[in-house]
Design a protein around this motif. Structure first.
Motif, PDB file in Angstrom:
ATOM      1  N   UNK A  99       3.480  18.694 -13.945  1.00  0.00           N
ATOM      2  CA  UNK A  99       2.463  17.648 -14.030  1.00  0.00           C
ATOM      3  C   UNK A  99       3.057  16.282 -14.383  1.00  0.00           C
ATOM      4  N   UNK A 100       4.118  16.311 -15.197  1.00  0.00           N
ATOM      5  CA  UNK A 100       4.708  15.053 -15.654  1.00  0.00           C
ATOM      6  C   UNK A 100       5.852  14.655 -14.728  1.00  0.00           C
ATOM      7  N   UNK A 101       5.528  13.909 -13.692  1.00  0.00           N
ATOM      8  CA  UNK A 101       6.530  13.402 -12.749  1.00  0.00           C
ATOM      9  C   UNK A 101       6.637  11.895 -12.958  1.00  0.00           C
ATOM     10  N   UNK A 102       7.801  11.455 -13.378  1.00  0.00           N
ATOM     11  CA  UNK A 102       8.018  10.040 -13.685  1.00  0.00           C
ATOM     12  C   UNK A 102       8.884   9.404 -12.606  1.00  0.00           C
ATOM     13  N   UNK A 103       8.338   8.421 -11.938  1.00  0.00           N
ATOM     14  CA  UNK A 103       9.092   7.632 -10.975  1.00  0.00           C
ATOM     15  C   UNK A 103       9.455   6.312 -11.643  1.00  0.00           C
ATOM     16  N   UNK A 104      10.745   6.055 -11.767  1.00  0.00           N
ATOM     17  CA  UNK A 104      11.182   4.769 -12.307  1.00  0.00           C
ATOM     18  C   UNK A 104      11.831   4.000 -11.164  1.00  0.00           C
ATOM     19  N   UNK A 105      11.237   2.881 -10.856  1.00  0.00           N
ATOM     20  CA  UNK A 105      11.565   2.167  -9.622  1.00  0.00           C
ATOM     21  C   UNK A 105      12.389   0.919  -9.899  1.00  0.00           C
ATOM     22  N   UNK A 106      13.377   0.705  -9.035  1.00  0.00           N
ATOM     23  CA  UNK A 106      14.284  -0.425  -9.205  1.00  0.00           C
ATOM     24  C   UNK A 106      13.897  -1.660  -8.427  1.00  0.00           C
ATOM     25  N   UNK A 107      12.597  -1.884  -8.257  1.00  0.00           N
ATOM     26  CA  UNK A 107      12.145  -3.085  -7.556  1.00  0.00           C
ATOM     27  C   UNK A 107      12.051  -2.894  -6.065  1.00  0.00           C
ATOM     28  N   UNK A 108      11.493  -1.777  -5.635  1.00  0.00           N
ATOM     29  CA  UNK A 108      11.360  -1.503  -4.201  1.00  0.00           C
ATOM     30  C   UNK A 108      10.553  -2.580  -3.494  1.00  0.00           C
ATOM     31  N   UNK A 109      10.954  -2.868  -2.264  1.00  0.00           N
ATOM     32  CA  UNK A 109      10.241  -3.870  -1.473  1.00  0.00           C
ATOM     33  C   UNK A 109       9.279  -3.228  -0.475  1.00  0.00           C
ATOM     34  N   UNK A 110       9.222  -1.885  -0.469  1.00  0.00           N
ATOM     35  CA  UNK A 110       8.286  -1.195   0.414  1.00  0.00           C
ATOM     36  C   UNK A 110       7.143  -0.611  -0.416  1.00  0.00           C
ATOM     37  N   UNK A 111       6.512   0.446   0.066  1.00  0.00           N
ATOM     38  CA  UNK A 111       5.344   1.019  -0.601  1.00  0.00           C
ATOM     39  C   UNK A 111       5.702   2.173  -1.543  1.00  0.00           C
ATOM     40  N   UNK A 112       6.928   2.216  -2.007  1.00  0.00           N
ATOM     41  CA  UNK A 112       7.377   3.339  -2.837  1.00  0.00           C
ATOM     42  C   UNK A 112       6.472   3.567  -4.037  1.00  0.00           C
ATOM     43  N   UNK A 113       6.216   2.518  -4.817  1.00  0.00           N
ATOM     44  CA  UNK A 113       5.445   2.684  -6.048  1.00  0.00           C
ATOM     45  C   UNK A 113       4.004   3.112  -5.762  1.00  0.00           C
ATOM     46  N   UNK A 114       3.395   2.512  -4.756  1.00  0.00           N
ATOM     47  CA  UNK A 114       2.005   2.849  -4.416  1.00  0.00           C
ATOM     48  C   UNK A 114       1.890   4.299  -3.966  1.00  0.00           C
ATOM     49  N   UNK A 115       2.777   4.728  -3.097  1.00  0.00           N
ATOM     50  CA  UNK A 115       2.721   6.084  -2.582  1.00  0.00           C
ATOM     51  C   UNK A 115       3.022   7.112  -3.671  1.00  0.00           C
ATOM     52  N   UNK A 116       3.953   6.783  -4.557  1.00  0.00           N
ATOM     53  CA  UNK A 116       4.274   7.699  -5.662  1.00  0.00           C
ATOM     54  C   UNK A 116       3.085   7.862  -6.591  1.00  0.00           C
ATOM     55  N   UNK A 117       2.420   6.749  -6.905  1.00  0.00           N
ATOM     56  CA  UNK A 117       1.243   6.803  -7.770  1.00  0.00           C
ATOM     57  C   UNK A 117       0.118   7.602  -7.128  1.00  0.00           C
ATOM     58  N   UNK A 118      -0.107   7.396  -5.860  1.00  0.00           N
ATOM     59  CA  UNK A 118      -1.167   8.120  -5.159  1.00  0.00           C
ATOM     60  C   UNK A 118      -0.876   9.624  -5.097  1.00  0.00           C
ATOM     61  N   UNK A 119       0.393   9.979  -5.111  1.00  0.00           N
ATOM     62  CA  UNK A 119       0.768  11.401  -5.073  1.00  0.00           C
ATOM     63  C   UNK A 119       0.669  12.057  -6.446  1.00  0.00           C
ATOM     64  N   UNK A 120       0.441  11.259  -7.496  1.00  0.00           N
ATOM     65  CA  UNK A 120       0.237  11.819  -8.829  1.00  0.00           C
ATOM     66  C   UNK A 120       1.334  11.555  -9.829  1.00  0.00           C
ATOM     67  N   UNK A 121       2.259  10.660  -9.519  1.00  0.00           N
ATOM     68  CA  UNK A 121       3.355  10.380 -10.437  1.00  0.00           C
ATOM     69  C   UNK A 121       3.017   9.238 -11.384  1.00  0.00           C
TER      70      UNK A 121
END
Length: 325
Positions: free
Chosen positions: A31-53
């Motif tokens: 359940x606890x999936x942590x995505x730490x992002x290095x300033x992506x310029x694409x949709x990485x953060x949005x897609x990760x959040x929508x997937x439950x991270x």
């Protein structure tokens, strides 16, 4: 049980794969999936959040800095399962990675990609580089971890905090392996599956640039773990170069009567420097050995003293408690 684990996924422009990776781990009960992002310029953060991270943006740059910051500021679980978000690792291997931590046989687990590597998962150049780096690591640091560059790791937060990590980029895996060997962190290797990157997913790894960084990280860390190799190898190169140059000067002098005064001086300096570095390496190796023996004695004394302290503390508490009426 997976509530004692934080799945850590460092990312940078992984929109093509991050959602599938997050979903895969969540399907396996994490359940606890942590995505730490290095300033992506694409949709990485949005897609990760929508997937439950959980998504956090790192304050600096580079994978190494992301991992250090994530563990220090965003992880509450006792165990961390670290993987890349490029779809090359399988969540199905997670429990095998975590088992040695939970049963107490290891504090740090490395997933061996070569145990079940798909044919197109790694180029021939990368295979050769990995083989060289693993062999060099074993030679310098006296430990065989099979696949020191693997990005699939599991470790206890407590053991991670004992490591002195400074690498910001892809050298973080190498540095973790070196620090585990240096600090005696119980490390084991678990076979995993390694898959090719999915179509449309571009690698952030640059073989020659990052390979050079990794090579220098392995060599640089030898300064304190194997100083005889660190200084001896530099001394050997200097001594051999000086000897070769001296042989050329001597040959040209005896064969052709041509003197090379400047080259003779350079050759002499090279030989002397080589000898000095070799001597310094021997002395440094002696100091490191004595330091390690001293630390072992201190740790044994502390271990022996701890039961005595607990025993004396209990006796003191019993004397301090008033007798019952």
């Amino acid at each position: 049980m997976t509530d004692d684990v934080c799945v850590l996924l460092p990312t940078y422009d992984e929109a093509a794969t991050v959602a599938d990776v997050v979903s895969d781990f969540r399907r396996h009960g994490f359940e606890d999936v942590l995505v730490i992002d290095g300033g992506s310029t694409d949709e990485t953060r949005t897609l990760a959040s929508e997937a439950g991270a959980r998504v956090e943006i790192q304050s600096g740059t580079g994978k190494g800095q992301a991992v250090r910051e994530a563990v220090a500021e965003h992880v509450d679980a006792p165990y961390v399962l670290m993987a890349d978000a490029d779809g090359t690792y399988e969540a199905a291997d997670a429990e095998a990675m975590l088992d040695p931590l939970r049963d107490g046989t290891a504090e740090h687990v490395i997933g061996d990609r070569f145990a079940n590597m798909h044919e197109d998962a790694m180029t021939g150049l990368n295979r050769v580089g990995n083989t060289v780096f693993n062999s060099l690591f074993g030679l310098i640091h006296g430990a065989s971890y099979g696949d020191i560059l693997s990005g699939y790791r599991a470790f206890t937060v407590e053991s991670f905090r004992r490591l002195r990590l400074t690498a910001d980029g892809f050298g973080i895996e190498t540095e973790m392996a070196v620090e585990c060997a240096r600090h005696g962190v119980r490390t084991t290797v678990v076979p995993i599956t390694y898959l090719p990157r999915p179509d449309g997913s571009d690698t952030n790894l640059h073989p020659f640039k990052d390979g050079g960084i990794i090579l220098m990280a392995i060599y640089r860390q030898a300064k304190t773990s194997n100083p005889l190799f660190y200084f001896g190898s530099a001394g050997g190169v200097s001594g051999l170069a000086g000897t070769a140059l001296a042989a050329y000067v001597a040959y040209d002098w005896f064969a052709n009567g041509i003197s090379h005064n400047v080259l003779a001086i350079v050759a002499g300096v090279g030989v002397i420097l080589g000898v000095q570095l070799l001597i310094f390496g021997v002395l440094s190796d002696l100091l490191v050995t004595l330091h390690a023996e001293t630390l072992d004695r201190v740790e044994r004394l502390e271990a022996e003293a701890s039961p005595e302290r607990r025993s004396s503390g209990s006796e003191g508490q019993q004397r301090a408690d008033p007798p019952e009426q």
